[in-house]
Design a protein around this motif. Sequence first.
Motif: not given
Length: 188
Positions: A149-165
């Motif tokens: 769970a921690r891994c998928i949250i961290a990886y999702s943050l890394w990818i999605a952060n750039h799409f969130i405005a």
Amino acid sequence: MAPPTRTPRSRWIDEGLRTLAAGGPDAVRIELLAKALGVTRGGFYGHFEDRRALLEAMLDTWERTSVDEVIERVEAVGGDARARLRRLFAPLPASTSTDGALSLDLAIRDWSRRDPMVAERLRRVDNRRMDFLRSLFGAICADEDDVEARCIIAYSLWIANHFIAADHGTRSREDVLERALRTIGALD
């Protein structure tokens, strides 16, 4: 008389990656790369059999720089798992642009939706990145489900952060991301 200087293979690959990030795989055309490099197409065939060979070399370079070199950078200094997680999520020096790397990663993700070979390469890269995260989170957390769970949250943050405005009120994006990483145990 000295033989003519050939354009190094790495310059073709670098220009191909830059073009891919800017315009997608259809923009990676031999004649356009040659023009951007200020050379003729002939030199291309001294390094690559065809366009597909160039695309493979570009994916090899992307995988090496986005996985192997990142892991080497994080592991170089050593330290415990949290210290390595801090290095993994730390911003790079101001002189290093991550915009190009992000654009390239996103272009490859988009390309993978249309090309099974690229989809398989992306799956391999994502699995290698997740395996690295598992090794780090696994050292600070014993529960395998919690690690995943921690891994998928961290990886999702890394990818999605750039799409969130979204705005964060009085908080900066950096503060919110730091808090998120602390929440999942990536930071002290």
